[in-house]
Write a protein that holds these residues in place. Structure first.
Motif, PDB file in Angstrom:
ATOM      1  N   ILE A  41      -3.752   9.423  -1.188  1.00  0.00           N
ATOM      2  CA  ILE A  41      -3.375  10.692  -1.807  1.00  0.00           C
ATOM      3  C   ILE A  41      -2.977  11.676  -0.711  1.00  0.00           C
ATOM      4  O   ILE A  41      -3.626  11.776   0.326  1.00  0.00           O
ATOM      5  N   TRP A  42      -1.894  12.378  -0.963  1.00  0.00           N
ATOM      6  CA  TRP A  42      -1.481  13.420  -0.029  1.00  0.00           C
ATOM      7  C   TRP A  42      -1.736  14.760  -0.682  1.00  0.00           C
ATOM      8  O   TRP A  42      -1.069  15.131  -1.625  1.00  0.00           O
ATOM      9  N   ASP A  43      -2.818  15.462  -0.309  1.00  0.00           N
ATOM     10  CA  ASP A  43      -3.509  15.373   0.955  1.00  0.00           C
ATOM     11  C   ASP A  43      -5.002  15.444   0.660  1.00  0.00           C
ATOM     12  O   ASP A  43      -5.396  15.591  -0.484  1.00  0.00           O
ATOM     13  N   TRP A  44      -5.803  15.446   1.705  1.00  0.00           N
ATOM     14  CA  TRP A  44      -7.239  15.577   1.529  1.00  0.00           C
ATOM     15  C   TRP A  44      -7.644  17.028   1.304  1.00  0.00           C
ATOM     16  O   TRP A  44      -8.438  17.336   0.425  1.00  0.00           O
ATOM     17  N   ILE A  45      -7.080  17.944   2.087  1.00  0.00           N
ATOM     18  CA  ILE A  45      -7.575  19.320   2.070  1.00  0.00           C
ATOM     19  C   ILE A  45      -6.431  20.329   2.003  1.00  0.00           C
ATOM     20  O   ILE A  45      -5.359  20.114   2.585  1.00  0.00           O
ATOM     21  N   ASP A  46      -6.651  21.402   1.255  1.00  0.00           N
ATOM     22  CA  ASP A  46      -5.737  22.544   1.278  1.00  0.00           C
ATOM     23  C   ASP A  46      -5.810  23.186   2.665  1.00  0.00           C
ATOM     24  O   ASP A  46      -6.881  23.635   3.089  1.00  0.00           O
ATOM     25  N   GLN A  47      -4.669  23.253   3.346  1.00  0.00           N
ATOM     26  CA  GLN A  47      -4.675  23.758   4.723  1.00  0.00           C
ATOM     27  C   GLN A  47      -4.386  25.266   4.739  1.00  0.00           C
ATOM     28  O   GLN A  47      -3.341  25.721   5.197  1.00  0.00           O
ATOM     29  N   GLY A  48      -5.344  26.018   4.197  1.00  0.00           N
ATOM     30  CA  GLY A  48      -5.261  27.470   4.186  1.00  0.00           C
ATOM     31  C   GLY A  48      -6.187  28.069   5.224  1.00  0.00           C
ATOM     32  O   GLY A  48      -7.166  27.443   5.650  1.00  0.00           O
ATOM     33  N   ILE A  49      -5.888  29.281   5.634  1.00  0.00           N
ATOM     34  CA  ILE A  49      -6.670  29.981   6.649  1.00  0.00           C
ATOM     35  C   ILE A  49      -7.246  31.255   6.038  1.00  0.00           C
ATOM     36  O   ILE A  49      -6.524  32.040   5.424  1.00  0.00           O
ATOM     37  N   LEU A  50      -8.540  31.452   6.182  1.00  0.00           N
ATOM     38  CA  LEU A  50      -9.206  32.600   5.575  1.00  0.00           C
ATOM     39  C   LEU A  50      -8.783  33.898   6.259  1.00  0.00           C
ATOM     40  O   LEU A  50      -8.901  34.046   7.479  1.00  0.00           O
ATOM     41  N   GLU A  51      -8.299  34.842   5.461  1.00  0.00           N
ATOM     42  CA  GLU A  51      -7.906  36.159   5.944  1.00  0.00           C
ATOM     43  C   GLU A  51      -8.445  37.214   4.978  1.00  0.00           C
ATOM     44  O   GLU A  51      -8.945  36.887   3.898  1.00  0.00           O
ATOM     45  N   LYS A  52      -8.344  38.474   5.360  1.00  0.00           N
ATOM     46  CA  LYS A  52      -8.718  39.581   4.486  1.00  0.00           C
ATOM     47  C   LYS A  52      -7.546  40.540   4.378  1.00  0.00           C
ATOM     48  O   LYS A  52      -6.831  40.784   5.367  1.00  0.00           O
ATOM     49  N   ASP A  53      -7.368  41.114   3.179  1.00  0.00           N
ATOM     50  CA  ASP A  53      -6.291  42.072   3.008  1.00  0.00           C
ATOM     51  C   ASP A  53      -6.747  43.460   3.480  1.00  0.00           C
ATOM     52  O   ASP A  53      -7.865  43.633   3.973  1.00  0.00           O
ATOM     53  N   LYS A  54      -5.889  44.451   3.304  1.00  0.00           N
ATOM     54  CA  LYS A  54      -6.187  45.784   3.814  1.00  0.00           C
ATOM     55  C   LYS A  54      -7.408  46.416   3.165  1.00  0.00           C
ATOM     56  O   LYS A  54      -8.013  47.342   3.729  1.00  0.00           O
ATOM     57  N   ASP A  55      -7.791  45.906   1.983  1.00  0.00           N
ATOM     58  CA  ASP A  55      -8.974  46.421   1.300  1.00  0.00           C
ATOM     59  C   ASP A  55     -10.219  45.585   1.582  1.00  0.00           C
ATOM     60  O   ASP A  55     -11.276  45.811   0.979  1.00  0.00           O
ATOM     61  N   VAL A 113       0.854  -1.183   0.000  1.00  0.00           N
ATOM     62  CA  VAL A 113       0.000   0.000   0.000  1.00  0.00           C
ATOM     63  C   VAL A 113       0.892   1.235   0.000  1.00  0.00           C
ATOM     64  O   VAL A 113       1.930   1.259   0.679  1.00  0.00           O
ATOM     65  N   MET A 114       0.545   2.230  -0.803  1.00  0.00           N
ATOM     66  CA  MET A 114       1.300   3.485  -0.826  1.00  0.00           C
ATOM     67  C   MET A 114       0.786   4.362   0.314  1.00  0.00           C
ATOM     68  O   MET A 114      -0.357   4.836   0.285  1.00  0.00           O
ATOM     69  N   CYS A 115       1.623   4.603   1.315  1.00  0.00           N
ATOM     70  CA  CYS A 115       1.177   5.417   2.444  1.00  0.00           C
ATOM     71  C   CYS A 115       0.981   6.865   2.027  1.00  0.00           C
ATOM     72  O   CYS A 115       0.194   7.591   2.637  1.00  0.00           O
ATOM     73  N   GLU A 116       1.697   7.300   0.969  1.00  0.00           N
ATOM     74  CA  GLU A 116       1.468   8.606   0.353  1.00  0.00           C
ATOM     75  C   GLU A 116       1.794   8.482  -1.134  1.00  0.00           C
ATOM     76  O   GLU A 116       2.760   7.829  -1.509  1.00  0.00           O
ATOM     77  N   TYR A 117       0.956   9.134  -1.973  1.00  0.00           N
ATOM     78  CA  TYR A 117       1.242   9.192  -3.405  1.00  0.00           C
ATOM     79  C   TYR A 117       0.400  10.298  -4.011  1.00  0.00           C
ATOM     80  O   TYR A 117      -0.449  10.895  -3.353  1.00  0.00           O
ATOM     81  N   ALA A 118       0.647  10.606  -5.298  1.00  0.00           N
ATOM     82  CA  ALA A 118      -0.144  11.604  -6.034  1.00  0.00           C
ATOM     83  C   ALA A 118      -0.244  12.911  -5.259  1.00  0.00           C
ATOM     84  O   ALA A 118      -1.327  13.343  -4.875  1.00  0.00           O
ATOM     85  N   HIS A 119       0.868  13.574  -5.053  1.00  0.00           N
ATOM     86  CA  HIS A 119       0.912  14.808  -4.282  1.00  0.00           C
ATOM     87  C   HIS A 119       0.086  15.888  -4.981  1.00  0.00           C
ATOM     88  O   HIS A 119       0.419  16.348  -6.067  1.00  0.00           O
ATOM     89  N   SER A 120      -1.000  16.315  -4.348  1.00  0.00           N
ATOM     90  CA  SER A 120      -2.019  17.142  -5.008  1.00  0.00           C
ATOM     91  C   SER A 120      -1.898  18.610  -4.644  1.00  0.00           C
ATOM     92  O   SER A 120      -2.860  19.266  -4.272  1.00  0.00           O
ATOM     93  N   MET A 121      -0.698  19.150  -4.815  1.00  0.00           N
ATOM     94  CA  MET A 121      -0.411  20.537  -4.468  1.00  0.00           C
ATOM     95  C   MET A 121      -0.739  21.435  -5.655  1.00  0.00           C
ATOM     96  O   MET A 121      -0.189  21.294  -6.741  1.00  0.00           O
ATOM     97  N   GLY A 122      -1.671  22.367  -5.451  1.00  0.00           N
ATOM     98  CA  GLY A 122      -2.061  23.266  -6.531  1.00  0.00           C
ATOM     99  C   GLY A 122      -2.761  22.520  -7.647  1.00  0.00           C
ATOM    100  O   GLY A 122      -3.572  21.620  -7.420  1.00  0.00           O
ATOM    101  N   ASN A 123      -2.444  22.886  -8.875  1.00  0.00           N
ATOM    102  CA  ASN A 123      -3.029  22.257 -10.061  1.00  0.00           C
ATOM    103  C   ASN A 123      -2.228  20.997 -10.351  1.00  0.00           C
ATOM    104  O   ASN A 123      -1.168  21.042 -10.973  1.00  0.00           O
ATOM    105  N   SER A 124      -2.721  19.853  -9.914  1.00  0.00           N
ATOM    106  CA  SER A 124      -1.907  18.639  -9.857  1.00  0.00           C
ATOM    107  C   SER A 124      -2.766  17.403 -10.111  1.00  0.00           C
ATOM    108  O   SER A 124      -3.781  17.462 -10.779  1.00  0.00           O
TER     109      SER A 124
END
Length: 521
Positions: free
Chosen positions: A55-69, A22-33
């Motif tokens: 597949i690594w990973d299930w979810i993009d681990q980003g945090i919602l923020e707002k810019d100065k505008d 079993v592949m413990c990790e494969y198909a690295h899905s970073m960005g357009n992948s």
């Protein structure tokens, strides 16, 4: 971890490995992948000692923020003053930070599907189904079929699912009315398996699996060429082709159509010109991806190419320009031809030098008015798809707001491509443009420019314009993604533009509406 399909198959065949793999990790899905996932599963399903992988990973681990505008964006490593950091390296899932599906998820769903159909006799609509499930027959599913003619549904039905135990296969017939089929149309048969009843995790009618097949013996007629002479005039660096209601101006030095007017109205915001570059994906930028690094010489190739010859056709309707490209003596030949009704034909041939690297893309790009707010296309969809990630997209006619063709990756990069496109059209209240491939083309449309996209680090930084950038491609490099740090980040060899030469063609014409474009195909 992260074996290539070839290495995985080698492990499966190894006389020294006597246990499940079993592949413990494969198909690295970073960005357009997540390119060529189907190849992994062709290997897995061919060897009983291969169990699959994670597949690594299930979810993009980003945090919602707002810019100065006040504009929202997904933050990642380094955005909080954190040092050291991994940048966007945790943005590697098949769902976005808000749990919405990324385009790659639909590829995964199709590749992983537990039921698969293949033809026994496609001309007579006889098929076999393989039940990949371990404990369930086909009784919980409704077997549906539909037939599309040039992308539009013309027949459909429901048939009894054949008895088929787990791990077994069975045959069935689809009752297509063959008397209604035309020789000069393209037909695609879609067969799907939907939940017959509501479950704890999905409603009745949820599609579990599908396969589609293009019927042999049917082919759309090529577009009729409206012959007739244009009037060609040469003025310094420009050649103008004009007719009753159109003028086309070719800039010889740049290899571009600098103006395309029909009934006195300019159709382009910027010139139609050749294009060899794409905005890099995360896999393209991988540290060990030396193959893409070598491709960077193509980025400014069009800007620095030199004119070798420019001639007007004998019938005065076209211009043939040949250029020397600043990449190992490669050459580009472009033929612009105008039909009597103002349709612009574009043909291009690229011949790479003996030591020239692979092409990132081979195509043309143009900017068109932002008033062309609606798009229709006959090709793979409805979601974004690429050369090595399109098995999970269906061939059909799609209609969508033009601005929805893009996909906003957390770190801005190449996006929004549609593959195997027969034609597409962009239109607004006052008409629009239709593009038809000589065979098939890929296309994408963005409300920004390639430099806008390439310089941005977050989605809020991409400057939205009042026009659309359109790419009309033969193809571009696949997205790859076995990993995102080594030479394995690049697309697998079948999905690279490695050949010595490539040729393709397409036409552009004005249309009054999307409806007119549909009738013209």
């Amino acid at each position: 971890m992260y074996p290539s399909p070839a290495l995985l198959e080698g492990l499966a065949k190894s006389p020294w490995v006597h246990r499940p793999i079993v592949m413990c990790e494969y198909a690295h899905s970073m960005g357009n992948s997540t390119g060529d996932l189907k190849k992994y599963w062709e290997v897995i399903r061919s060897h009983p000692n291969l169990m699959g992988g994670f597949i690594w990973d299930w979810i993009d681990q980003g945090i919602l923020e707002k810019d100065k505008d006040g504009k929202p964006y997904w933050a990642y490593g380094g955005d909080f003053g954190d040092k050291p950091n991994d940048g966007n390296f945790c943005i590697n899932g098949i769902v976005a930070p808000d749990r919405t599906a990324k385009p790659a998820l639909w590829e995964c769903k199709h590749v992983f599907q537990p039921i698969s159909v293949s033809p026994v006799d496609l001309k007579n609509f006889d098929f076999t189904v393989v039940n990949r499930q371990d404990f369930t027959g086909l009784e919980p599913y409704t077997l549906k079929w539909l037939l599309r003619e040039n992308g539009v549904e013309v027949q459909h039905g429901i048939i009894p699912a054949p008895a088929c135990a787990p791990g077994e296969n069975a045959r069935f017939h689809v009752p297509v009315d063959q008397d209604k089929l035309k020789k000069d149309a393209e037909y695609v048969l879609n067969i799907s398996w939907d939940l017959a009843k509501k479950t704890l995790w999905a409603d009745a009618g949820f599609e579990i699996a599908w396969n589609e097949f293009t019927l042999p013996g049917h082919k759309v007629k090529p577009a009729a060429v409206v012959s007739g002479k244009a009037r060609a005039t040469e003025n310094g660096n420009h050649i103008t082709l004009s007719g009753k209601n159109f003028t086309v101006v070719v800039d010889k030095a740049k290899g571009a159509v600098s103006s395309y007017k029909v009934n006195g109205k300019e159709q382009f915001v910027s010139p139609l010109k050749p294009d060899f570059w794409r905005v890099p994906t995360d896999n393209d930028l991988a540290g060990g991806n030396h193959i893409f690094r070598d491709m960077r010489v193509w980025k400014d190739a069009v800007a620095h190419m030199t004119l070798q010859s420019a001639t007007i056709d004998e019938n005065q309707s076209g211009v043939v320009c040949t250029y020397r490209l600043p990449v190992d003596a490669s050459t580009l030949k472009v033929h612009y031809l105008v039909e009597e009704n103002g349709t612009l034909q574009v043909s291009a041939d690229v011949l790479k030098g003996d030591n020239a690297p692979d092409l990132p893309r081979f195509g043309f790009t143009v900017e068109v008015p932002g008033t062309l707010t609606e798009t229709a296309y006959y090709g793979k969809g409805p979601w974004e798809n690429y050369w090595d990630r399109k098995s999970g997209a269906k061939l059909a006619l799609y209609k969508t707001p033009t601005s929805d063709l893009q996909y906003k990756y957390v770190r801005p990069q190449e996006n929004g491509n549609r593959s195997d496109v027969r034609w597409f059209a962009l239109a607004g209240k006052n008409g629009g443009l239709m593009v038809r491939g000589g065979a098939k083309v890929d296309f994408s449309v963005w409300p920004y420019t390639a430099p806008d996209l390439e310089q941005a680090k977050h989605i809020d930084e991409v400057q939205v314009r009042d026009f659309f950038t359109v790419h009309i491609d033969y193809k571009q490099l696949g997205v790859g993604g076995d990993d995102t740090w080594s030479a394995q980040a690049i697309a697998h060899p079948p999905y690279r533009l490695s050949a010595k030469s490539y040729q393709y063609s397409f036409t552009i014409r004005t249309v009054k509406s999307i409806a007119q474009a549909e009738k013209l195909y």
